[in-house]
Structure formats: C-alpha cells, structure tokens
Design a protein around this motif. Sequence first.
Motif, PDB file in Angstrom:
ATOM      1  N   ALA A 183      25.299  55.208 103.203  1.00 62.14           N
ATOM      2  CA  ALA A 183      25.077  56.632 102.929  1.00 62.14           C
ATOM      3  C   ALA A 183      26.002  57.112 101.806  1.00 62.14           C
ATOM      4  CB  ALA A 183      25.302  57.445 104.196  1.00 62.14           C
ATOM      5  N   ALA A 184      27.238  56.617 101.807  1.00 61.15           N
ATOM      6  CA  ALA A 184      28.186  57.007 100.749  1.00 61.15           C
ATOM      7  C   ALA A 184      27.723  56.495  99.386  1.00 61.15           C
ATOM      8  CB  ALA A 184      29.575  56.468 101.078  1.00 61.15           C
ATOM      9  N   ILE A 185      27.169  55.280  99.347  1.00 60.07           N
ATOM     10  CA  ILE A 185      26.653  54.731  98.090  1.00 60.07           C
ATOM     11  C   ILE A 185      25.508  55.598  97.556  1.00 60.07           C
ATOM     12  CG2 ILE A 185      25.348  52.783  97.123  1.00 60.07           C
ATOM     13  CD1 ILE A 185      27.051  50.947  98.912  1.00 60.07           C
ATOM     14  N   ILE A 186      24.619  56.011  98.447  1.00 51.33           N
ATOM     15  CA  ILE A 186      23.501  56.870  98.024  1.00 51.33           C
ATOM     16  C   ILE A 186      24.025  58.199  97.484  1.00 51.33           C
ATOM     17  CG2 ILE A 186      21.442  58.101  98.816  1.00 51.33           C
ATOM     18  CD1 ILE A 186      21.107  55.874 100.925  1.00 51.33           C
TER      19      ILE A 186
ATOM     20  N   LEU B  71      16.625  60.355 104.386  1.00 47.47           N
ATOM     21  CA  LEU B  71      17.892  59.705 104.069  1.00 47.47           C
ATOM     22  C   LEU B  71      18.281  58.707 105.153  1.00 47.47           C
ATOM     23  CD1 LEU B  71      19.981  59.774 101.812  1.00 47.47           C
ATOM     24  CD2 LEU B  71      21.265  61.471 103.129  1.00 47.47           C
ATOM     25  N   GLU B  72      18.071  59.072 106.419  1.00 49.60           N
ATOM     26  CA  GLU B  72      18.374  58.152 107.521  1.00 49.60           C
ATOM     27  C   GLU B  72      17.501  56.905 107.428  1.00 49.60           C
ATOM     28  OE1 GLU B  72      17.853  60.296 111.115  1.00 49.60           O
ATOM     29  OE2 GLU B  72      19.612  61.599 110.824  1.00 49.60           O
ATOM     30  N   GLN B  73      16.226  57.072 107.080  1.00 49.28           N
ATOM     31  CA  GLN B  73      15.335  55.921 106.964  1.00 49.28           C
ATOM     32  C   GLN B  73      15.732  55.023 105.797  1.00 49.28           C
ATOM     33  OE1 GLN B  73      11.687  58.506 107.100  1.00 49.28           O
ATOM     34  NE2 GLN B  73      10.912  56.869 108.412  1.00 49.28           N
ATOM     35  N   VAL B  74      16.153  55.618 104.692  1.00 43.73           N
ATOM     36  CA  VAL B  74      16.597  54.823 103.546  1.00 43.73           C
ATOM     37  C   VAL B  74      17.828  54.001 103.925  1.00 43.73           C
ATOM     38  CG1 VAL B  74      17.601  54.947 101.235  1.00 43.73           C
ATOM     39  CG2 VAL B  74      15.601  56.333 101.796  1.00 43.73           C
ATOM     40  N   VAL B  75      18.773  54.623 104.601  1.00 43.85           N
ATOM     41  CA  VAL B  75      19.976  53.904 105.041  1.00 43.85           C
ATOM     42  C   VAL B  75      19.590  52.742 105.951  1.00 43.85           C
ATOM     43  CG1 VAL B  75      22.047  54.084 106.468  1.00 43.85           C
ATOM     44  CG2 VAL B  75      21.559  55.847 104.756  1.00 43.85           C
ATOM     45  N   ARG B  76      18.687  53.003 106.875  1.00 45.11           N
ATOM     46  CA  ARG B  76      18.249  51.958 107.812  1.00 45.11           C
ATOM     47  C   ARG B  76      17.580  50.808 107.071  1.00 45.11           C
ATOM     48  NH1 ARG B  76      14.408  54.412 111.928  1.00 45.11           N
ATOM     49  NH2 ARG B  76      12.895  54.138 110.253  1.00 45.11           N
ATOM     50  N   ASN B  77      16.761  51.145 106.066  1.00 47.83           N
ATOM     51  CA  ASN B  77      16.039  50.108 105.339  1.00 47.83           C
ATOM     52  C   ASN B  77      16.915  49.353 104.339  1.00 47.83           C
ATOM     53  OD1 ASN B  77      13.871  51.014 106.768  1.00 47.83           O
ATOM     54  ND2 ASN B  77      12.686  51.698 105.028  1.00 47.83           N
ATOM     55  N   LEU B  78      18.103  49.889 104.035  1.00 43.67           N
ATOM     56  CA  LEU B  78      19.031  49.187 103.146  1.00 43.67           C
ATOM     57  C   LEU B  78      19.914  48.186 103.890  1.00 43.67           C
ATOM     58  CD1 LEU B  78      20.266  52.003 100.712  1.00 43.67           C
ATOM     59  CD2 LEU B  78      18.852  50.020 100.138  1.00 43.67           C
TER      60      LEU B  78
ATOM     61  N   LEU C 191      22.137  49.300  93.484  1.00 45.24           N
ATOM     62  CA  LEU C 191      21.024  49.100  92.562  1.00 45.24           C
ATOM     63  C   LEU C 191      19.733  49.698  93.122  1.00 45.24           C
ATOM     64  CD1 LEU C 191      19.749  47.765  90.044  1.00 45.24           C
ATOM     65  CD2 LEU C 191      19.499  45.678  91.401  1.00 45.24           C
ATOM     66  N   LEU C 192      19.460  49.453  94.407  1.00 47.68           N
ATOM     67  CA  LEU C 192      18.234  49.967  95.013  1.00 47.68           C
ATOM     68  C   LEU C 192      18.262  51.489  95.105  1.00 47.68           C
ATOM     69  CD1 LEU C 192      17.792  47.310  97.838  1.00 47.68           C
ATOM     70  CD2 LEU C 192      16.386  47.553  95.793  1.00 47.68           C
ATOM     71  N   ALA C 193      19.417  52.062  95.464  1.00 49.19           N
ATOM     72  CA  ALA C 193      19.541  53.521  95.535  1.00 49.19           C
ATOM     73  C   ALA C 193      19.322  54.144  94.164  1.00 49.19           C
ATOM     74  CB  ALA C 193      20.902  53.902  96.098  1.00 49.19           C
ATOM     75  N   ARG C 194      19.862  53.507  93.137  1.00 51.17           N
ATOM     76  CA  ARG C 194      19.707  54.020  91.773  1.00 51.17           C
ATOM     77  C   ARG C 194      18.238  54.020  91.354  1.00 51.17           C
ATOM     78  NH1 ARG C 194      23.164  50.460  88.603  1.00 51.17           N
ATOM     79  NH2 ARG C 194      24.796  51.459  89.849  1.00 51.17           N
ATOM     80  N   LYS C 195      17.503  52.965  91.733  1.00 49.61           N
ATOM     81  CA  LYS C 195      16.081  52.884  91.397  1.00 49.61           C
ATOM     82  C   LYS C 195      15.285  53.984  92.094  1.00 49.61           C
ATOM     83  CE  LYS C 195      15.714  47.933  90.358  1.00 49.61           C
ATOM     84  NZ  LYS C 195      15.107  46.638  90.783  1.00 49.61           N
ATOM     85  N   LEU C 196      15.672  54.326  93.323  1.00 50.34           N
ATOM     86  CA  LEU C 196      14.973  55.387  94.047  1.00 50.34           C
ATOM     87  C   LEU C 196      15.122  56.736  93.354  1.00 50.34           C
ATOM     88  CD1 LEU C 196      15.771  54.726  97.828  1.00 50.34           C
ATOM     89  CD2 LEU C 196      13.665  54.226  96.601  1.00 50.34           C
TER      90      LEU C 196
ATOM     91  N   LEU D   4      10.952  50.999  98.174  1.00 52.77           N
ATOM     92  CA  LEU D   4      12.278  50.468  98.510  1.00 52.77           C
ATOM     93  C   LEU D   4      12.170  49.132  99.227  1.00 52.77           C
ATOM     94  CD1 LEU D   4      15.342  50.599  98.990  1.00 52.77           C
ATOM     95  CD2 LEU D   4      14.884  52.054 100.970  1.00 52.77           C
ATOM     96  N   ASN D   5      11.285  49.049 100.213  1.00 52.56           N
ATOM     97  CA  ASN D   5      11.176  47.821 100.987  1.00 52.56           C
ATOM     98  C   ASN D   5      10.634  46.667 100.157  1.00 52.56           C
ATOM     99  OD1 ASN D   5      12.075  48.385 103.773  1.00 52.56           O
ATOM    100  ND2 ASN D   5      10.491  49.926 103.734  1.00 52.56           N
ATOM    101  N   ARG D   6       9.679  46.949  99.282  1.00 50.33           N
ATOM    102  CA  ARG D   6       9.179  45.881  98.413  1.00 50.33           C
ATOM    103  C   ARG D   6      10.278  45.386  97.475  1.00 50.33           C
ATOM    104  NH1 ARG D   6       4.418  49.041  98.252  1.00 50.33           N
ATOM    105  NH2 ARG D   6       5.078  50.022  96.306  1.00 50.33           N
ATOM    106  N   ALA D   7      11.046  46.334  96.909  1.00 50.46           N
ATOM    107  CA  ALA D   7      12.139  45.959  96.005  1.00 50.46           C
ATOM    108  C   ALA D   7      13.212  45.176  96.748  1.00 50.46           C
ATOM    109  CB  ALA D   7      12.739  47.210  95.370  1.00 50.46           C
ATOM    110  N   LYS D   8      13.488  45.576  97.971  1.00 51.22           N
ATOM    111  CA  LYS D   8      14.516  44.894  98.761  1.00 51.22           C
ATOM    112  C   LYS D   8      14.116  43.444  99.026  1.00 51.22           C
ATOM    113  CE  LYS D   8      16.702  44.871 103.313  1.00 51.22           C
ATOM    114  NZ  LYS D   8      16.919  45.596 104.572  1.00 51.22           N
TER     115      LYS D   8
END
Length: 492
Positions: A150-153, A176-183, A193-198, A213-217
């Motif tokens: 979350a801090a990185i985002i 935001l919670e879902q993004v953190v979970r998926n990271l 890198l993934l947060a920056r792309k979002l 996000l999930n495809r990129a991950k």
Amino acid sequence: MKNDIHDLGLVLDSRVRLVVIESWEELRVLEAIATLAIKRSQTWYTWNQVEGLQRLGFGPALDAEGDLSDPEAALEHVRRQREPALYVFCDLHPFMHSSKLVRLLKMIAMEPAEQAPTLLLVSHELALPAELRRLAARIHLSMPSDEQLAAIIREEAARWTERNQGRRVRTDSRTLEQVVRNLRGVTHEEARLLARKLIVDDGAITQEDLPVLNRAKFSLLDMQGVLSFEQDTARFAEVGGLARFKRWLADRQAAFSGADSADVPRGVLLAGVQGSGKSLAARAVAGLWGLPLLRLDFAALYNKYIGETEKNLREALAMADAMAPCVLWIDEIEKGVAEDGSDNGVSRRVQGTLLTWMAERRSRVFLVATANDVMQLPPELIRKGRLDELFFVDLPQAAVREDIFRIHLASRGFAVDRFDLPSLAAASEGFSGAEIEQAVVAAVYSAAARQEDVINEHVLEALNETSPLSVVMAERIQSLRSWARERAVMAD
C-alpha cells in the motif's frame, strides 16, 4: 529490509563461509549487505564478469594480479585472503559447470581459520552441485507485506501527482484493497513497476485495471504456462443446473471470506461426464465469490529434467498461496496424478507434493479440481480433510437442458421465446451441455448457409444429426454414473 539484514547477520555469526542469496532484486540485496557491512565495520567487495572484483566502502585497497573479471582468478584471490571481509559474487551461475570453480568454492566454504572471508553468491537462481549444498546457507529476501505494498502504491501516486500539476490519483478504498491483494507474491521493485503502470495512463486506479494488473503480474512472474491467470470467470447465471452445488457454495462463501473463520472451506472435486459443465462451474466459483482464478496446467508442468516437474509444482502452489484469497482450478487432475510406471516415479512425486500441500496449507486458496475419470484418482486425494466434498456432474435433466438452450440462444442474440424449448429439451435426451451448445452452433451455421433466420427446426435438425457421447460411449458413461450414484453428491 531490517528483517533481511537481521537474518543475514545471524547467518554470518554462525561462521558459514558460503552464502547463497536467490533474488531478482540484486540492488536491494547489495543495499542490505552494504548496510550490514557498515554496521559491522567490515570490508566488502563485489564481483561481476563485466567489472571484475572491486572494493566498496572502507578497508584495504585491492591488491591482486591477473584478470579478476575471470571468476576462477577472482575466487583464487578470495581463497588466499586472511581477513573477515565479505565478497559478493553476482551472477556466478553460468560458470558452475567448471570443476575447478566448484573446487575453489568448496575450499573457501571449508576454510577453518577464524580470520577468513565470507563468500556471498547472488543470483536470480543458483543450483549448487551436490558437494557444496551442505556447506552453504541459503537466504531469501522477504516479500513485501500488505502495508508495504500500500505504501508503494501511495508513493507512486504521489510521484504522478508531482508530475501532473498537483492532480490527485483517483481510486477508492475497495479497489485499492484489491490491488494490494493482487500484488502479493511480487518483489518490492516489481510491485512498484506494476503500480506505476496502473497509474501512468489515466491517473486512476479502477476496477477495470484489475484484469490488466493480473495479466501483467503473471507475465512478469513468468510461470511458463504452468500457472495462468484466468480472466474469464463465468457467472453462475451462465451455468445451467447444478442447483445443489450452487447452494453448497452459497452456504460457505461467508466462511471462506470471513477473517475470523476457523474452519475455512478447502475445496471440491467435480467429477462427471465429459462436456457436462465441470470447467464452466469451476470458473463460476471464482465469479460467484469475486476472487482471482488461477489455473494449474499439468500438461505444462511436466519437464524432461529430473526434479524440474516437482519444482514447477512447488513454485506454482507457492504462487497460489501468495495470491490468497483465490480459487485454484486444476482441470482434468487425473492426467497429472494418476500413477504411470513408465515415468520414473515423477507422477508419484507430483502426487506426494500436491497431497502434502492440500493437507498442510493454511492460506485461503479454494481448490476446484475437475476429473473425467475419477476412478483413476488415488483415494488419498479425495478423502475429507484434503477436499470438502466430491460432486458428480451428471448429464442434464430435461428442465436443465431447457435452461442450457435458453442460455446459449440468448448469448447469441436470439429471441428465446421464438423457440420451443420443451421440444428441444426432449430431442436432446442424453446430450451434455457442451453437445447442446454445439448443436446451437451447428444450427447457426446451417441457417447462414441457407440464408435463413435460425428457427426451432434448424436446432432440431442439428440434434438429430448428432450422436451424443452417452450413445457413442454408452457402456463407459453408464459405468461412471453407477460408480458415482453411491459415492458422490449429485451436483444437480
């Protein structure tokens, strides 16, 4: 970082002379080593094939002869030193085939003198020869916690705001919670890198970004097709029948998602006739529960090299654990765990790895396994405790066949009320859901060839020209249905 430095310090205190650190974050590893060296007032050196051996920080200057970009010459120099310095060799893995290099590593690792150097091998992946494994210690950097993600985002959002005249990044707490979970499961730099792309495209983090996000991950993690992220999670409205299975899932959804639930549902096995909708039902579990769907492909799992298949499976299961909460779908599981006497015991070892994970996992990973030939499965796989229930997906009854026709006709833009669904259901006795869908497809092709609108007769004609699996493989299908009648819960 503090935990990584602490763990490395404990290893060095044990006077292990050879340390292996596998990580994709070389810079972060070097930063941790530098911090520890400064804290301990130790000299430290780095080596790579381009720059050779270099001193960093404080301590005596490097006094050596020869080409120290050569790994054997550099290791020979290290072996002759009599100071407790740290030598960090980056990317030594391409040279591990050299018997002389392996011997130099062994001599450094076995050095009994107290005033002797410590060698740290840093690489994304490093397999040591058998003679070195018991002489070395391994360290893995910790993955970022949810708070760190979350801090990185937030940091990347702040950077975007600075570059865009103070505009704030748009998002909401749920997304935001879902993004953190998926990271989860990626390194610090990969998460950045993934947060920056979002954010960079439109200055927003929305629900539409989650599939991207999930495809990129998964592209970044490069599971080589063994584990894939499935974007197309069906809705249960698109699944005909399976009423009992749907109720079973609905009763357990709160227990799976609840943070305080002690007895978390573990998974199910869906057995049944081919084409009866098992795979669609597996997809629908993730859609119903609103969870990421991961698919484990046993065909991609197997590798010709000894030990690689089991390693692929362990890595895939670890990735699923890191993605929790999620649904893990194993399609046609019998093809991966059925014993085969001609594979040198690989299937047995794969079976053992999977069974151990199923029994001991504590993560919220709901396993959905599908099988066409359940009788090939070992009994220990389907016992209670590893899975919660065994469901049998039978050929659909008349009412369910009507629903299936309704779903496939509506999904192709046809007015369902123009079709006589009871007559279609009666004509499709013994058909599976997949065979019904193909009959609708055949009717569309036939009508298009005649330049006609699709009507009831086109579908009936396609049904009459089809021999369903229940006829072609009648004895085998009947045997499977007889087996399941007293051993499994009917999904419908």
